[in-house]
Write a protein that holds these residues in place. Structure first.
Motif, PDB file in Angstrom:
ATOM      1  N   ARG A   1       1.009  -1.096   0.284  1.00 20.77           N
ATOM      2  CA  ARG A   1      -0.098   0.438   0.099  1.00 20.77           C
ATOM      3  C   ARG A   1       0.779   1.609  -0.008  1.00 20.77           C
ATOM      4  O   ARG A   1       2.115   1.059   1.126  1.00 20.77           O
TER       5      ARG A   1
ATOM      6  N   ARG B   1     -11.214  -1.382   5.410  1.00 23.34           N
ATOM      7  CA  ARG B   1     -11.032  -0.105   5.494  1.00 23.34           C
ATOM      8  C   ARG B   1      -9.992   0.744   5.052  1.00 23.34           C
ATOM      9  O   ARG B   1      -9.910   2.164   4.810  1.00 23.34           O
ATOM     10  N   VAL B   2      -9.010   0.602   4.619  1.00 28.34           N
ATOM     11  CA  VAL B   2      -8.276   0.668   3.691  1.00 28.34           C
ATOM     12  C   VAL B   2      -7.973  -0.682   2.588  1.00 28.34           C
ATOM     13  O   VAL B   2      -7.675  -1.820   2.284  1.00 28.34           O
ATOM     14  N   ARG B   3      -7.415   0.954   1.605  1.00 27.98           N
ATOM     15  CA  ARG B   3      -7.362  -0.280   0.150  1.00 27.98           C
ATOM     16  C   ARG B   3      -6.724  -0.855  -0.160  1.00 27.98           C
ATOM     17  O   ARG B   3      -5.186  -0.021   0.311  1.00 27.98           O
TER      18      ARG B   3
ATOM     19  N   VAL C   1     -18.505  -6.868   2.688  1.00 32.55           N
ATOM     20  CA  VAL C   1     -19.353  -6.919   3.579  1.00 32.55           C
ATOM     21  C   VAL C   1     -19.500  -8.277   4.650  1.00 32.55           C
ATOM     22  O   VAL C   1     -19.866  -8.719   5.640  1.00 32.55           O
TER      23      VAL C   1
ATOM     24  N   GLU D   1     -16.687   4.800  13.230  1.00 30.99           N
ATOM     25  CA  GLU D   1     -16.141   3.057  12.489  1.00 30.99           C
ATOM     26  C   GLU D   1     -16.857   2.282  13.484  1.00 30.99           C
ATOM     27  O   GLU D   1     -16.849   1.112  11.911  1.00 30.99           O
TER      28      GLU D   1
ATOM     29  N   VAL E   1     -19.604   2.134  10.639  1.00 31.57           N
ATOM     30  CA  VAL E   1     -18.460   1.254   8.719  1.00 31.57           C
ATOM     31  C   VAL E   1     -17.943   0.015   9.174  1.00 31.57           C
ATOM     32  O   VAL E   1     -18.282  -0.701   8.232  1.00 31.57           O
TER      33      VAL E   1
ATOM     34  N   ALA F   1     -22.871  -2.510   3.275  1.00 28.31           N
ATOM     35  CA  ALA F   1     -21.954  -1.100   2.000  1.00 28.31           C
ATOM     36  C   ALA F   1     -22.169  -0.156   3.115  1.00 28.31           C
ATOM     37  O   ALA F   1     -23.400   0.248   3.338  1.00 28.31           O
ATOM     38  N   LEU F   2     -21.567   0.797   2.586  1.00 30.71           N
ATOM     39  CA  LEU F   2     -20.908   2.139   3.354  1.00 30.71           C
ATOM     40  C   LEU F   2     -21.968   3.144   2.909  1.00 30.71           C
ATOM     41  O   LEU F   2     -22.172   3.920   2.966  1.00 30.71           O
TER      42      LEU F   2
ATOM     43  N   VAL G   1     -17.944   7.167   1.317  1.00 35.56           N
ATOM     44  CA  VAL G   1     -17.053   6.603   0.973  1.00 35.56           C
ATOM     45  C   VAL G   1     -15.746   6.767   0.756  1.00 35.56           C
ATOM     46  O   VAL G   1     -14.917   5.898   1.701  1.00 35.56           O
TER      47      VAL G   1
ATOM     48  N   THR H   1     -14.506   7.381   4.694  1.00 31.35           N
ATOM     49  CA  THR H   1     -14.192   6.375   5.695  1.00 31.35           C
ATOM     50  C   THR H   1     -13.347   4.777   4.611  1.00 31.35           C
ATOM     51  O   THR H   1     -13.068   4.286   5.571  1.00 31.35           O
ATOM     52  N   LEU H   2     -13.094   4.969   3.393  1.00 33.28           N
ATOM     53  CA  LEU H   2     -12.266   4.303   2.962  1.00 33.28           C
ATOM     54  C   LEU H   2     -11.176   4.877   2.252  1.00 33.28           C
ATOM     55  O   LEU H   2     -11.405   5.495   1.457  1.00 33.28           O
ATOM     56  N   THR H   3     -10.137   4.422   3.121  1.00 36.96           N
ATOM     57  CA  THR H   3      -8.634   4.750   2.355  1.00 36.96           C
ATOM     58  C   THR H   3      -7.929   5.105   1.464  1.00 36.96           C
ATOM     59  O   THR H   3      -7.863   3.369   0.917  1.00 36.96           O
TER      60      THR H   3
END
Lengths: 314, 268
Positions: free
Chosen positions: A13, A57-59, A77, B101, B104, B109-110, B263, B266-268
């Motif tokens: 990453r 939470r991190v791509r 999910v 959090e 999340v 789904a967000l 999105v 909340t999504l890095t």
């Protein structure tokens, strides 16, 4: 052979800059079902980013993470149903009470009202929080907040728990209390990935440890295996007023001494047997202003220093 | 994951928001009511009573200023409340405390978590409209002429207006830092209120053509004009089709922007 609980393969990453930061530079890890696995490394090593990717939470920039065989990036999910997360920071819902934090967490996981309330009561008792049930989350001390976060993380009975620096910044007493609770969870058979920069925490709680630095896993094994790699059973740390190559050479020539590392404030002497090790070291070091001498067995910190040349808490 | 679980999870988030709302109900109502209450008191009670009238100009003859501002003030009440309902807490939840959090990490789904925020904000907007209406109807010293020409139109306008306002709140809440929230109200909320055809019908802006065209980017214009068509059909107002169409377009556009912003945050 059981499938891995968590399989991390070639995980990278990078964060776009400026300056661009490579948080993960190819992490490979396998966590087995039911084990407590510690990811030990200094701040900025990539521990939190790793947990971030595993918990959706991190791509990732590249690489894959599979939890119970489910691809985390493709089916977030389904993964979120199976995991519990305790973050380093207090992310409790400040607008809600302790009871509501646990109760609504169960509701977010699809539980009915009665089930959620029952489970909340159970957790309040298990985590000795019953007398705080009506307290607003924002009034809790750091130790209590982490206890509520841990209770919340396991409320929906996840198969895997992620603890990201769970005791960072806690006072020693709260840390011990939390360690006890985590040890209790281990007895219940839940798989745990724990990140920490406290070597005692990794040593005490985990079945296996991976040491991570600069976004790469340096070594993996049980704490005992890693300590064996040091190749010494006694370490003597010397604090000296003056450092000298002649002293290093003299110490290295002593029969029980395996190696000598030069540190900032002194020397670290790796020896094999305690008997007969100390007197010649003291004798050699005295002319250099020996200010302090500490004797200990290899620790995970020693392993880290040997691998990186730096201390864990640098 | 069955759809039943998703719905139950979202319902859990709604219940959580309602619990928090119930706890903050009184301060929230004071915030909602204060502006319209003082406005109608000063402009439609004090001014007419001391003999300093405020006119409506052409087109509104005989109906009085008190009637003109009814739909506008109801619209402002709804918009202000719906924006505050989502934007104020969200800047905090996404900010330093990361309180979002737990939602999340819920198995949903967000995008749906973001939509839940819009819907709950819309419900609060509708409640605010219902609270403001009696104030602006009963306080004025001069008679207020309101009659609902079409209930379906009224319901549709109220639903769309509150959803658009909730979506705008989501856009603002996800794009503004907590320290800038006061600035956001000054730069966004206050101008859209003053230039939202709240205190005058849009048709009368024909006297200032550049302004009449400029305000068309303001979502509040369509809410005020839509409510005008539904509540005070005798006053000049935009064709209901135009305001409804614009409201639909804005709800979709703001909703898309807001969800995307959520999105991203909340999504890095």
């Amino acid at each position: 052979m059981t499938a891995a609980a968590l399989e991390i393969a070639g995980l990278t990453r990078t964060f776009a800059g400026p300056p661009a930061v490579t948080a993960l530079a190819g992490v490979d890890l396998t966590v087995r079902p039911g084990e407590v696995f510690a990811l030990l490394g200094p701040n900025g090593a990539g521990k939190t980013t790793t947990v971030g990717v595993c918990t959706t939470r991190v791509r990732p920039t590249a690489g894959t993470v599979a939890l119970d065989g489910i691809d985390v990036a493709r089916a977030p999910v389904r993964v979120k149903q199976r995991i519990g997360v305790v973050t380093q920071y207090n992310t409790l819902d400040r607008a809600c009470t302790v009871f509501e934090n646990l109760y609504y967490h169960c509701r977010y996981h699809g539980w009915g009202g009665r089930e959620a309330a029952g489970r909340t009561g159970e957790l309040l008792a298990q985590f000795r929080l019953a007398d705080r049930a009506a307290a607003m989350a924002q009034t809790l001390s750091g130790g209590l907040a982490q206890r509520v976060q841990l209770a919340r993380a396991i409320a929906h009975r996840p198969s895997m728990l992620f603890l990201d620096e769970p005791t960072a910044g806690l006072d020693p007493q709260s840390r011990l209390a939390l360690w006890e609770l985590i040890a209790g969870l281990r007895a219940q058979g839940i798989t745990v990935l724990l990140t920490t920069h406290y070597m005692e925490e990794a040593d005490r709680l985990s079945d296996r440890v991976a040491i991570i630095d600069h976004g790469k896993v340096l070594v993996t094994g049980t704490a005992a295996e890693l300590k064996q790699r040091v190749g010494a059973d006694t370490i003597v740390e010397l604090q000296l007023e003056r450092l000298d190559d002649a002293l290093v050479a003299r110490l290295e020539a002593l029969p029980p001494v395996r190696r000598v590392h030069r540190g900032e404030h002194g020397l670290r002497v790796f020896g094999t047997a305690r008997d007969g090790l100390i007197p010649p070291i003291v004798e050699a070091a005295l002319p250099y202003g020996l200010a302090d001498l500490r004797i200990h067995e290899p620790t995970l910190e020693t392993v880290f220093i040997q691998l990186t040349g730096r201390e864990l808490r640098d | 994951m069955t759809d039943g679980t998703t719905l139950r999870a979202l319902w859990g988030m709604v219940l959580r928001d309602l619990t928090v709302l119930r706890r903050n109900f009184l301060p929230l109502m004071v915030r909602t009511v204060m502006n319209p209450l003082l406005f109608v008191f000063v402009f439609t009670y004090v001014f007419p009573t001391i003999g300093t009238g405020v006119g409506v100009g052409r087109g509104g003859e005989g109906l009085g200023y008190a009637t003109v501002v009814v739909p506008g003030l109801v619209a402002v009440g709804m918009v202000f409340t719906a924006i505050s309902a989502v934007a104020l807490p969200l800047t905090m939840e996404l900010g330093a405390t990361r309180e979002i959090e737990d939602r999340v990490l819920a198995p949903v789904a967000l995008e749906l978590v973001a939509l839940e925020k819009i819907v709950v904000a819309a419900v609060q907007g509708i409640v605010a409209g219902l609270v403001v209406f009696p104030l602006v109807y009963f306080i004025p010293a001069t008679p207020v002429h309101v009659h609902v020409a079409s209930w379906p139109l009224l319901i549709l306008v109220v639903l769309l207006a509150s959803l658009a306002a909730g979506a705008l709140g989501l856009v603002l809440g996800t794009s503004v830092r907590p320290q800038q929230i006061g600035l956001m109200f000054a730069v966004v909320v206050v101008p859209i209120t003053f230039l939202g055809c709240v205190y005058y019908p849009w048709a009368l802006l024909a006297a200032i053509p550049w302004l009449q065209h400029l305000v068309l980017i303001n979502p509040l214009v369509y809410m005020s004009e839509g409510l005008r068509a539904a509540l005070t059909p005798d006053l000049p107002h935009m064709p209901p089709g135009a305001s409804l169409g614009a409201l639909v377009a804005q709800t979709v556009a703001l909703g898309w922007l807001g969800v995307r912003g959520f999105v991203r945050r909340t999504l890095t």
